[in-house]
Design a protein around this motif. Structure first.
Motif, short mmCIF file in Angstrom:
data_model
loop_
_atom_site.label_atom_id
_atom_site.label_comp_id
_atom_site.label_asym_id
_atom_site.label_seq_id
_atom_site.Cartn_x
_atom_site.Cartn_y
_atom_site.Cartn_z
N ASP A 77 0.84 -1.21 0.00
CA ASP A 77 0.00 0.00 0.00
C ASP A 77 0.87 1.25 0.00
O ASP A 77 0.60 2.20 -0.72
CB ASP A 77 -0.92 0.01 1.23
CG ASP A 77 -2.02 -1.03 1.10
OD1 ASP A 77 -2.35 -1.39 -0.05
OD2 ASP A 77 -2.52 -1.49 2.14
N ARG A 78 1.92 1.19 0.81
CA ARG A 78 2.82 2.33 0.90
C ARG A 78 3.47 2.60 -0.46
O ARG A 78 3.53 3.74 -0.92
CB ARG A 78 3.90 2.03 1.95
CG ARG A 78 4.90 3.15 2.11
CD ARG A 78 5.86 2.85 3.26
NE ARG A 78 7.05 3.69 3.15
CZ ARG A 78 8.22 3.38 3.70
NH1 ARG A 78 8.35 2.26 4.42
NH2 ARG A 78 9.25 4.18 3.56
N THR B 286 0.87 3.98 -2.96
CA THR B 286 0.56 5.37 -2.64
C THR B 286 1.69 6.28 -3.10
O THR B 286 1.46 7.33 -3.70
CB THR B 286 0.36 5.54 -1.12
OG1 THR B 286 -0.55 4.54 -0.69
CG2 THR B 286 -0.19 6.90 -0.79
N GLN B 287 2.90 5.82 -2.82
CA GLN B 287 4.08 6.58 -3.23
C GLN B 287 4.12 6.77 -4.75
O GLN B 287 4.39 7.86 -5.24
CB GLN B 287 5.30 5.81 -2.75
CG GLN B 287 6.60 6.56 -2.82
CD GLN B 287 7.73 5.66 -2.32
OE1 GLN B 287 7.53 4.77 -1.48
NE2 GLN B 287 8.91 5.87 -2.86
N PHE C 125 -8.77 5.22 -7.36
CA PHE C 125 -8.42 4.21 -6.36
C PHE C 125 -9.60 3.25 -6.23
O PHE C 125 -10.72 3.67 -6.00
CB PHE C 125 -8.14 4.89 -5.02
CG PHE C 125 -7.84 3.92 -3.91
CD1 PHE C 125 -6.53 3.48 -3.69
CD2 PHE C 125 -8.85 3.45 -3.09
CE1 PHE C 125 -6.26 2.58 -2.66
CE2 PHE C 125 -8.57 2.54 -2.06
CZ PHE C 125 -7.28 2.11 -1.85
N THR D 260 -7.46 0.84 5.49
CA THR D 260 -6.68 0.94 4.25
C THR D 260 -7.22 2.09 3.41
O THR D 260 -6.46 2.90 2.88
CB THR D 260 -6.80 -0.37 3.44
OG1 THR D 260 -6.42 -1.44 4.27
CG2 THR D 260 -5.92 -0.34 2.21
N PHE E 237 -5.21 5.67 2.55
CA PHE E 237 -4.96 6.15 1.19
C PHE E 237 -5.52 7.57 1.03
O PHE E 237 -4.85 8.45 0.51
CB PHE E 237 -5.60 5.21 0.16
CG PHE E 237 -5.31 5.62 -1.25
CD1 PHE E 237 -4.12 5.27 -1.85
CD2 PHE E 237 -6.22 6.38 -1.97
CE1 PHE E 237 -3.83 5.67 -3.14
CE2 PHE E 237 -5.94 6.80 -3.26
CZ PHE E 237 -4.75 6.43 -3.85
N ARG E 238 -6.74 7.76 1.54
CA ARG E 238 -7.35 9.08 1.40
C ARG E 238 -6.50 10.14 2.12
O ARG E 238 -6.26 11.22 1.59
CB ARG E 238 -8.76 9.06 1.96
CG ARG E 238 -9.49 10.40 1.74
CD ARG E 238 -10.57 10.61 2.76
NE ARG E 238 -11.37 9.40 2.89
CZ ARG E 238 -12.53 9.22 2.27
NH1 ARG E 238 -13.01 10.16 1.51
NH2 ARG E 238 -13.19 8.11 2.44
N ALA F 193 -3.32 10.11 2.73
CA ALA F 193 -2.09 10.37 1.99
C ALA F 193 -2.36 11.30 0.82
O ALA F 193 -1.59 12.23 0.56
CB ALA F 193 -1.48 9.05 1.50
N MET F 194 -3.46 11.06 0.13
CA MET F 194 -3.80 11.91 -1.01
C MET F 194 -4.10 13.34 -0.53
O MET F 194 -3.69 14.31 -1.14
CB MET F 194 -5.03 11.36 -1.74
CG MET F 194 -4.82 10.04 -2.44
SD MET F 194 -3.62 10.16 -3.77
CE MET F 194 -2.46 8.94 -3.24
N THR G 183 -8.44 12.80 -7.37
CA THR G 183 -8.64 11.39 -7.09
C THR G 183 -10.12 11.04 -6.99
O THR G 183 -10.89 11.76 -6.37
CB THR G 183 -7.95 11.03 -5.75
OG1 THR G 183 -6.59 11.44 -5.83
CG2 THR G 183 -8.04 9.55 -5.48
#
Ligand SMILES: Nc1ncnc2c1ncn2[C@@H]1O[C@H](COP(=O)(O)OP(=O)(O)O)[C@@H](O)[C@H]1O
Ligand SMILES: [Mg+2]
Lengths: 463, 591
Positions: free
Chosen positions: A161-162, A165-166, A186, A195, A199-200, A202-203, A212
């Protein structure tokens, strides 16, 4: 468009996700249907098989509480469609494309088949634009290009996931980016709330959220719906790419949950299973998702996919990974052993592959010496790997000097090339690559030509 | 016209009731869109058909009409240089997305030059004239048609379906002949007789031509897990092999790969005549996201097209990527029909279907008495790369050449990743003579030497794992060194290198002979006490390892010119030999 018709149907039987309904409307295969229960709650379904008296409806939500007598059917004699339009970015949708964020309904300008249509191979444009992800083991060794489908083969608990996302946040083109034209879709299938939230967040923290669109099918939602989520999401992605002209990156996670759902639904249809209980058509089913990536001649946008799958038992031969690998344009393989050694990203370079790399790198695309350097690093690292096996019984001391240098190279490669903190440009990655090669005897570097040896490794041509 | 009404439908399979007489394997048109289908089972008042297109929207009561013909394709001059779907409907005239119900191709005009006159007797399979496409083609009557020419069109331009010749057959009936005719895909086109193995089909890939050659009219399989190089190898052969015509069928594989072939072929030249490679190629694309049932038909379409060109006296190579997807399509339809599954769910008739398909390969004398051939090369995608699965096993029994790809080599980016110990060619012996005539009398000996070297290498590496590499006696270390050199210098060949992607038989011979001479000298030197490490350090070894890249087709003579250098380098090595223990003693060096 034909009007909606509602009629009382006599439901004859409910069996798992399947509802057997008397056929008293003139419906075609794959028609979209709403099954409305006593309380007026509608569930989406589609016609899976038909004979003269019965139709088999696959209910794409829970069938819990559906009665045999008090159920109504609302029909549209058309396949499942998704109303798409401007304003999808920045929004969050549920498994079947309904806004989940409490925001306004979407102003649909187009209704598109969620199954899409096959892209005509003769109209595809070759994906050629190198995407710099900032990850050395990808950029230099297994390059990603726009329009590619490149999955992460991972395992439970690994940092996929990391990494995904990166990639979503850091990816950029080397040529001047055509601003504003990118989008991220996504697709969470059977994912947990955290999870999705991670993600949200991070965005949001890098202001990418407004580019997104998220489609969420959470772990507690029914399996049948999980089969639809990527189809709704890819329909949105196709709209963003081929109608709005954006460069769309679709992250699909976790394909393993999707495949489990496929197995579950197939079993409820009473279909004959193939390997490990998965249906024989899983290859075609997965292809119907993955093949929606690409570039099309004369259309400005592109659709890139990074599906994530956790390999059950870390087994790359498991049907989910195997069939995916047969369809996608390569794979990035994450490895538990590297992870344990604290190497991030724990990319196992040898089984990883980018099939489109050759068309996106080299002179005119990245660097004229990029292909040769990548080849040479692969050859040396593979040799180091091979020597590791030779040395596994007798120890390093039983090895000739040359072999010991290769072993050292292998360790260094993992620790200072694969392992990285922060983003690296391709130039930075290449510089590390050349530096590592300097530790090896020049005559073993057969994938480089004399000019490359002289220029980067200071080997004189007559040595 | 016969009619039936759908009674039941699910996925690509339907059952329909009828009072009319349908025939086994008859093609049918289904529903308002006249989707193409084929009858797979017949009962008194019911037909079962598979539909080759998306069945969305079909329902009970919809019409199924018979065509009276088995599933057929139209063969003619419009094929070369173009891309079609699995049922031979053109894709290059379609839009970005494929909608169900693709039409038949528009009829085109072509120039015609007659070769017969009124009153001539046209024998079976004889050409009526020449059709003026970029690569001239022959105008053939459909197989089995012969008689006296009643009329024949003068030279000029005609539409594909226009009659250009009328023939009176022996029974008095007349028959009009045009450029194109249709032929049922599941029926092999007739031939006069089969011929024994002649020469090889040169692929331009060293590891194949030297170690595991395929004959013209031969049958080869390429099994390999994903990413091991099946497609790249098939494409390389399609580009560089010395066949006259290429039929490339992408069966259930990626759209981008088809796009790539379409993009590249027009830009590449045939090394033998300088013409664009696209001119000799027909591409059939039924990608993985296109309807499954058509995948099954596409390999038959492809072999039928191949036979059509064979009948014009051409040497045809058919590449099928991947036959596993075809087998899976069989399995899927069989499952929906409720047939009893066999091994891994495949129907019991899988092995006979595979055998029948490969049987359509061959070097033949055509009905018209010309020599032609169809060489089949099929990729196999075994689940998790395991060769013991049904498709690989059944195919093994049908082919004579087996190119097994190895994941380890592919992961080390050693391409082509052919595993020399698992691969074989049963045609190699018969082809030795061809190489002799081409100027390499030592071909068989060299080939055997390479195979022995590679076998020994595998053995020694197992040993080195146990005793340590340093503990191996010098001659064995030399063997490892030589085996690595042969692999690096001769067997490795990148399809992406402009210099090395194609290797002519002359260059193959030059490279192989030089490298094998090195091996000979190296072994002799070690016998005389030279330390293998000193051989490893020779600049000549480094040069040979890059020889494919450095010495392209224009430098074949330069390869020959390296011989004196090679000999003198070894002389120098032995003369400069320090007083070292001879090899035999070195073997007993301590651990
Ligand atoms: N002969 C070759 N020369 C150079 N690269 C190759 C060769 N064969 C395979 N490759 C590399 O391996 C990748 C996978 O090959 P491919 O033929 O697509 O595998 P498969 O069809 O077996 O899945 C290619 O994208 C290419 O990078
Ligand atoms: Mg392939």
């Amino acid at each position: 468009m034909r009007p909606e018709v509602t009629f009382e149907a006599s439901v004859r039987r409910v069996e798992g996700p399947l509802v057997f309904v008397a056929r008293n409307a003139d419906l075609g295969l794959n028609s979209m249907i709403e099954v409305v229960d006593r309380e007026g709650r509608a569930r989406v379904g589609r016609v899976a098989a038909l004979d003269e008296s019965t139709m088999v409806v696959e209910v794409l939500e829970s069938t819990l509480g559906l009665g045999v007598r008090d159920t109504r059917i609302r029909v549209r004699n058309e396949p499942l469609l998704f109303g798409v339009g401007p304003g999808m970015l920045g929004r969050t949708f549920d498994s079947i494309g309904r806004p989940l964020d409490g925001g306004a309904p979407l102003p649909a300008v187009r209704r598109m088949r969620i199954d899409g249509l096959a892209i005509n191979a003769a109209r595809r444009a070759l994906p050629r634009d190198f995407i710099e992800t900032g990850v050395s083991s990808i950029d230099l060794m297994n390059s990603l290009v726009r329009g590619q489908k490149l999955p992460l083969f991972s395992g439970a608990g690994l940092p996929h996931d990391r990494l995904a996302t990166q990639i979503a946040l850091d990816a950029r083109l080397r040529k001047g980016e055509d601003a504003g034209g990118f989008a991220i879709v996504f697709v969470g299938m059977g994912v947990s709330h955290d999870t999705a939230a991670a993600f949200r967040d991070a965005m949001a923290s890098s202001a990418a959220l407004e580019h997104t669109a998220m489609f969420l099918n959470l772990a507690d939602e029914p399996a049948t719906q999980r089969l639809l989520t990527p189809r709704y999401a890819l329909t949105a992605a196709e709209y963003l790419a081929f109608v709005e002209g954006r460069h769309v990156l679709v992250i699909l996670t976790d394909m393993t949950n999707y495949c489990e759902a496929l197995r579950e639904v197939s079993a409820s249809h009473g279909e004959l299973p193939s390997r490990k209980g998965y249906p024989g058509y899983m290859y075609s089913d997965l292809a119907s998702l993955y093949e929606r990536a690409g570039c099309i001649q004369g259309m400005p946008g592109t659709l890139t996919q990074v599906p994530i799958l956790s390999m059950p038992g870390d087994d790359i031969g498991h049907p989910i990974a195997d069939l995916t690998g047969y369809i996608t344009e390569g794979q990035i393989v994450l490895d538990r052993e590297l992870d344990r050694q604290g190497i991030y990203p724990p990319v196992r370079v040898l089984p990883s592959l980018s099939r489109l790399m050759n068309s996106g790198i080299g002179a005119g695309y990245t660097d004229a010496d990029h292909p040769a350097l990548a080849n040479q690093l692969f050859a040396c690292y593979a040799r180091a790997d091979h020597i590791r096996i030779l040395a596994s019984v007798m120890g390093e001391d039983s090895l000739p000097e040359v072999d010991r240098r290769f072993l050292a190279f292998g360790r260094d490669f993992e620790r200072s090339f694969v392992n990285q903190q922060g983003r690296r440009t391709l130039e930075e990655s290449m510089a590390i690559g050349w530096r590592l090669l300097r530790g090896l005897p020049a005559q073993e570097l057969t994938r480089l030509n004399a000019q490359q040896l002289a220029r980067y490794l200071e080997v004189s041509p007559h040595a | 016209m016969t009619e039936a009404r759908i009674r039941w439908i699910s996925g690509p399979v339907l059952r329909a009731v009828t009072a009319d007489v349908f025939h086994a394997q008859e093609a049918v048109a289904v529903g308002a869109g006249a989707l193409l289908g084929e009858i797979v089972q017949l009962a008194a008042d019911e037909i079962v058909a598979q539909v080759y297109e998306d069945t969305t929207g079909l329902k009970p009561g919809d019409l199924v009409s018979g065509t009276g013909q088995p599933l057929s394709v139209r063969l003619g001059p419009a094929l070369l240089g173009h891309i079609f779907d699995g049922l031979l409907r053109p894709l290059d005239t379609q839009g970005a997305f494929i909608h169900p119900g693709l039409g038949q191709p528009a009829l085109q005009r072509f120039a015609f030059e007659p070769a017969v006159r009124v009153g001539d007797t046209l024998g079976r399979g004889q050409a009526i004239g020449t059709i003026g496409t970029p690569r001239p083609q022959q105008c053939l009557a459909p197989p089995g048609i012969s008689g006296v020419v009643v009329t024949v069109a003068p030279a000029g331009s005609y539409r594909e379906d226009e009659a250009i010749c009328r023939i009176r057959r022996d029974d008095g009936a007349t028959r009009d002949i045009s450029f194109a005719h249709s032929w049922p895909v599941r029926q092999p086109r007739p031939l006069e007789r089969r011929l024994p193995i002649g020469g090889p089909m040169i692929t331009g890939q060293r590891v194949l031509d030297i170690l595991f050659p395929v004959a013209r009219g031969g049958r080869a399989a390429i099994p390999g897990g994903f990413g091991t190089g099946k497609t790249v190898l098939l494409e390389a052969i399609a580009k560089w092999c010395d066949a006259d015509i290429i039929v490339y069928v992408g069966c259930g594989e990626r759209g981008n790969e088809m796009a790539e072939v379409l993009d590249e072929l027009p830009k590449l030249e045939d090394p033998r005549n300088g013409r664009p490679l696209m001119e000799r190629t027909v591409i059939i694309a039924n990608t993985s996201n296109m309807p499954v049932a058509a995948r099954e038909a596409s390999v038959y379409t492809a072999i039928t097209v191949a036979e059509y060109f064979r009948d014009q006296g051409q040497h045809v190579a058919l590449m099928a990527d991947s036959t596993s997807r075809w087998a899976e399509a069989l399995r899927e339809v069989s499952g929906r029909l409720g047939e009893l599954p066999g091994e891994a769910g495949y129907p019991a008739y899988l092995s006979s279907r595979i055998a029948e398909f490969y049987e359509r390969a061959g070097r033949v004398s055509t009905l018209g008495g010309r020599e032609g051939s169809v060489t089949i090369i099929g990729a196999i995608s075994p689940p998790s790369g395991d060769f013991s699965e049904p498709v690989t096993m059944h195919t093994r029994r049908s082919v004579r050449t087996f190119w097994g790809l190895d994941r380890g080599r592919a992961q080390a980016r050693f391409y082509p990743a052919i595993d020399p110990l698992q691969s074989y060619s049963r045609d190699a012996e018969a082809l030795a003579q061809w190489w002799q005539i081409q100027g390499n009398p030592a071909w068989t000996a060299q080939r055997t030497a390479v195979l022995e070297l590679l076998t020994e290498q595998a053995h020694l590496e197992r040993m080195a794992r146990i005793v340590g590499k340093d503990a191996l006696p010098a001659p064995q270390q030399a063997t490892l060194l030589c085996a690595e050199l042969v692999s690096e210098a001769v067997l490795r060949q990148s399809s992406f290198s402009e210099v090395d992607r194609y290797c002519s038989p002359q260059r193959q011979t030059a490279m192989l002979s030089l490298v094998m001479r090195f091996v000979e000298l190296a072994r002799a030197a070690v016998q005389r006490g030279v330390d293998p490490e000193r051989i490893a350090a020779m600049p000549m070894r480094a040069l040979l390892q890059r020889i494919g890249e450095q010495y392209g087709e224009h430098r074949i003579a330069d390869i020959g010119a390296l011989w004196p250098q090679l000999e003198s380098d070894f002389h120098a090595l032995e003369r400069a030999q320090p007083a070292a223990p001879p090899a035999a003693e070195a073997a007993h060096r301590a651990p």
